[in-house]
Scaffold this motif. Structure first.
Motif, PDB file in Angstrom:
ATOM      1  N   GLY A 258       0.802  -1.212   0.000  1.00  0.00           N
ATOM      2  CA  GLY A 258       0.000   0.000   0.000  1.00  0.00           C
ATOM      3  C   GLY A 258       0.828   1.251   0.000  1.00  0.00           C
ATOM      4  O   GLY A 258       2.050   1.226   0.135  1.00  0.00           O
ATOM      5  N   ALA A 259       0.125   2.391  -0.161  1.00  0.00           N
ATOM      6  CA  ALA A 259       0.772   3.702  -0.198  1.00  0.00           C
ATOM      7  C   ALA A 259       0.005   4.668   0.692  1.00  0.00           C
ATOM      8  O   ALA A 259      -1.231   4.730   0.642  1.00  0.00           O
ATOM      9  CB  ALA A 259       0.830   4.238  -1.628  1.00  0.00           C
ATOM     10  N   ILE A 260       0.749   5.403   1.486  1.00  0.00           N
ATOM     11  CA  ILE A 260       0.170   6.400   2.389  1.00  0.00           C
ATOM     12  C   ILE A 260       0.685   7.773   1.978  1.00  0.00           C
ATOM     13  O   ILE A 260       1.895   7.970   1.815  1.00  0.00           O
ATOM     14  CB  ILE A 260       0.554   6.107   3.851  1.00  0.00           C
ATOM     15  N   ILE A 261      -0.236   8.709   1.787  1.00  0.00           N
ATOM     16  CA  ILE A 261       0.126  10.068   1.376  1.00  0.00           C
ATOM     17  C   ILE A 261      -0.397  11.043   2.420  1.00  0.00           C
ATOM     18  O   ILE A 261      -1.609  11.114   2.682  1.00  0.00           O
ATOM     19  CB  ILE A 261      -0.462  10.402  -0.005  1.00  0.00           C
ATOM     20  N   LEU A 262       0.523  11.775   3.037  1.00  0.00           N
ATOM     21  CA  LEU A 262       0.175  12.778   4.035  1.00  0.00           C
ATOM     22  C   LEU A 262       0.171  14.166   3.385  1.00  0.00           C
ATOM     23  O   LEU A 262       0.884  14.396   2.402  1.00  0.00           O
ATOM     24  CB  LEU A 262       1.179  12.743   5.185  1.00  0.00           C
ATOM     25  N   THR A 263      -0.597  15.073   3.955  1.00  0.00           N
ATOM     26  CA  THR A 263      -0.629  16.439   3.434  1.00  0.00           C
ATOM     27  C   THR A 263       0.090  17.363   4.398  1.00  0.00           C
ATOM     28  O   THR A 263      -0.343  17.573   5.533  1.00  0.00           O
ATOM     29  CB  THR A 263      -2.078  16.927   3.240  1.00  0.00           C
ATOM     30  N   ALA A 264       1.210  17.896   3.939  1.00  0.00           N
ATOM     31  CA  ALA A 264       1.935  18.911   4.696  1.00  0.00           C
ATOM     32  C   ALA A 264       1.515  20.277   4.141  1.00  0.00           C
ATOM     33  O   ALA A 264       0.333  20.504   3.893  1.00  0.00           O
ATOM     34  CB  ALA A 264       3.440  18.685   4.598  1.00  0.00           C
ATOM     35  N   SER A 265       2.437  21.174   3.915  1.00  0.00           N
ATOM     36  CA  SER A 265       2.130  22.506   3.397  1.00  0.00           C
ATOM     37  C   SER A 265       3.445  23.205   3.101  1.00  0.00           C
ATOM     38  O   SER A 265       4.480  22.879   3.707  1.00  0.00           O
ATOM     39  CB  SER A 265       1.343  23.319   4.446  1.00  0.00           C
ATOM     40  N   VAL A 266       3.398  24.188   2.197  1.00  0.00           N
ATOM     41  CA  VAL A 266       4.608  25.001   1.999  1.00  0.00           C
ATOM     42  C   VAL A 266       4.983  25.725   3.282  1.00  0.00           C
ATOM     43  O   VAL A 266       6.132  26.116   3.477  1.00  0.00           O
ATOM     44  CB  VAL A 266       4.446  25.996   0.833  1.00  0.00           C
ATOM     45  N   ALA A 267       4.012  25.872   4.185  1.00  0.00           N
ATOM     46  CA  ALA A 267       4.301  26.490   5.486  1.00  0.00           C
ATOM     47  C   ALA A 267       5.280  25.661   6.298  1.00  0.00           C
ATOM     48  O   ALA A 267       5.906  26.166   7.231  1.00  0.00           O
ATOM     49  CB  ALA A 267       3.013  26.694   6.277  1.00  0.00           C
ATOM     50  N   ALA A 268       5.429  24.389   5.947  1.00  0.00           N
ATOM     51  CA  ALA A 268       6.413  23.547   6.620  1.00  0.00           C
ATOM     52  C   ALA A 268       7.820  24.070   6.398  1.00  0.00           C
ATOM     53  O   ALA A 268       8.716  23.852   7.218  1.00  0.00           O
ATOM     54  CB  ALA A 268       6.314  22.113   6.111  1.00  0.00           C
TER      55      ALA A 268
ATOM     56  N   VAL B 209       0.741   7.232  -6.270  1.00  0.00           N
ATOM     57  CA  VAL B 209       0.185   5.883  -6.146  1.00  0.00           C
ATOM     58  C   VAL B 209       0.704   4.994  -7.271  1.00  0.00           C
ATOM     59  O   VAL B 209       1.126   3.854  -7.043  1.00  0.00           O
ATOM     60  CB  VAL B 209      -1.358   5.931  -6.157  1.00  0.00           C
ATOM     61  N   ARG B 210       0.691   5.500  -8.495  1.00  0.00           N
ATOM     62  CA  ARG B 210       1.090   4.705  -9.661  1.00  0.00           C
ATOM     63  C   ARG B 210       2.560   4.309  -9.627  1.00  0.00           C
ATOM     64  O   ARG B 210       2.927   3.195  -9.965  1.00  0.00           O
ATOM     65  CB  ARG B 210       0.857   5.515 -10.942  1.00  0.00           C
ATOM     66  N   ASN B 211       3.402   5.264  -9.252  1.00  0.00           N
ATOM     67  CA  ASN B 211       4.848   5.081  -9.378  1.00  0.00           C
ATOM     68  C   ASN B 211       5.402   4.454  -8.107  1.00  0.00           C
ATOM     69  O   ASN B 211       5.620   5.129  -7.101  1.00  0.00           O
ATOM     70  CB  ASN B 211       5.523   6.431  -9.649  1.00  0.00           C
ATOM     71  N   GLY B 212       5.658   3.159  -8.170  1.00  0.00           N
ATOM     72  CA  GLY B 212       6.077   2.428  -6.982  1.00  0.00           C
ATOM     73  C   GLY B 212       7.464   2.759  -6.482  1.00  0.00           C
ATOM     74  O   GLY B 212       7.866   2.288  -5.410  1.00  0.00           O
ATOM     75  N   TYR B 213       8.218   3.578  -7.255  1.00  0.00           N
ATOM     76  CA  TYR B 213       9.572   3.940  -6.821  1.00  0.00           C
ATOM     77  C   TYR B 213       9.582   5.247  -6.030  1.00  0.00           C
ATOM     78  O   TYR B 213      10.626   5.660  -5.529  1.00  0.00           O
ATOM     79  CB  TYR B 213      10.491   4.051  -8.050  1.00  0.00           C
ATOM     80  N   ILE B 214       8.456   5.885  -5.924  1.00  0.00           N
ATOM     81  CA  ILE B 214       8.358   7.117  -5.128  1.00  0.00           C
ATOM     82  C   ILE B 214       8.113   6.735  -3.680  1.00  0.00           C
ATOM     83  O   ILE B 214       7.053   6.211  -3.341  1.00  0.00           O
ATOM     84  CB  ILE B 214       7.230   8.033  -5.637  1.00  0.00           C
ATOM     85  N   ASN B 215       9.083   6.986  -2.827  1.00  0.00           N
ATOM     86  CA  ASN B 215       8.964   6.606  -1.424  1.00  0.00           C
ATOM     87  C   ASN B 215       9.841   7.512  -0.562  1.00  0.00           C
ATOM     88  O   ASN B 215      10.956   7.868  -0.957  1.00  0.00           O
ATOM     89  CB  ASN B 215       9.378   5.147  -1.239  1.00  0.00           C
TER      90      ASN B 215
END
Length: 264
Positions: A147-157, A243-249
């Motif tokens: 699976g893939a988990i995507i969190l939302t940060a912000s440019v404010a980070a 989600v599609r690109n399994g090498y993005i981690n």
């Protein structure tokens, strides 16, 4: 991860803005999508519109989150994608002027703790509960991805402005979760990434268009290129590519039209 018909996804804050755009994009890609939100007025209809389900979930409440995951999995099976967009926080300067008292006052620690719970702790809560379910499920790709988990940060980070000491530091903490969590989960085949949106045309921002058209124009002009606020669909497009690109981690993506926020 191959976007196959019938995989399940969960999107927090899925009733509006970036979350809803992600819901629609995932549904169009063939996912069975569960919306987690506290908005009970519009969420059920929006879930019905994409053939998904709505679950009233308060991301700051552990039991509410546990119940939400159980209900979503009962409806759709184990989620293979989780997109966490929901949050709650407060504003305030570390030290500000109290006009009534005629002296300086500090930001209440309770306000900071509220934001930390609503931004950072809730991100860990959602990600870790999702990861547990994925870990106890079979892989879905030849690479062993679960699976893939995507969190939302912000440019404010990275560009925290005056009055954003809570929001900026907690969103920075969300980015800080990404690499150690991705490494924690590497042997389980679970990827973790975050997106740092800039200024997007969410319902909250669109309300300014009528209330203060001059400010609206200034915000659009402040983006180097393209000179406009981001479209929620552009956020959702990046969600799908992650989600599609399994090498993005283990990565944090700025999505901001090259904007760099000034101090105020």
């Amino acid at each position: 991860m191959k976007l196959e018909q019938g995989h399940a996804a969960i999107v927090t804050g899925g009733a509006s803005g970036l979350g809803h755009a992600s819901v629609v994009a995932l549904a169009e890609a063939g996912f069975k999508v569960a919306i987690f939100d506290i908005n009970t007025d519009e969420s059920p209809a929006k879930a019905d519109a994409i053939g998904g389900t709505f679950h009233h979930v308060d991301i700051t409440d552990e039991q509410s989150v546990v119940d939400g995951f159980e209900a979503a999995r009962a409806a759709h099976g184990q989620e293979r994608v989780t997109v966490h967009c929901a949050m709650t926080s407060k504003r305030g300067k570390t030290i500000g002027w109290d006009k009534e008292a005629g002296r300086y006052k500090k930001l209440p620690t309770e306000d900071y703790a509220f934001g930390a719970e609503g931004v950072l702790v809730s991100s860990f809560r959602i990600a870790s509960h999702s990861a547990l379910g994925m870990a106890n499920s079979e892989p879905v790709t030849a690479d062993g991805e679960r699976g893939a988990i995507i969190l939302t940060a912000s440019v404010a980070a990275q560009d925290g402005q005056i009055g954003q000491v809570i929001y900026g530091s907690c969103k920075s903490g969300v980015n800080g979760l990404v690499l150690p969590m991705a490494r924690d989960l590497m042997d389980l085949g679970i990827r973790v990434n975050s997106i740092m949106p800039g200024i997007f045309a969410t319902p909250l921002m669109l309300g300014m268009k009528d209330r203060n058209p001059q400010m609206w124009d200034q915000l659009n002009a402040s983006v180097p290129f393209p000179k406009r606020l981001g479209h929620p669909e552009e956020f959702a497009s990046l969600v799908l590519e992650i989600v599609r690109n399994g090498y993005i981690n283990g990565h944090q993506f700025r999505l901001d039209g090259a904007i760099r926020m000034p101090p105020k």
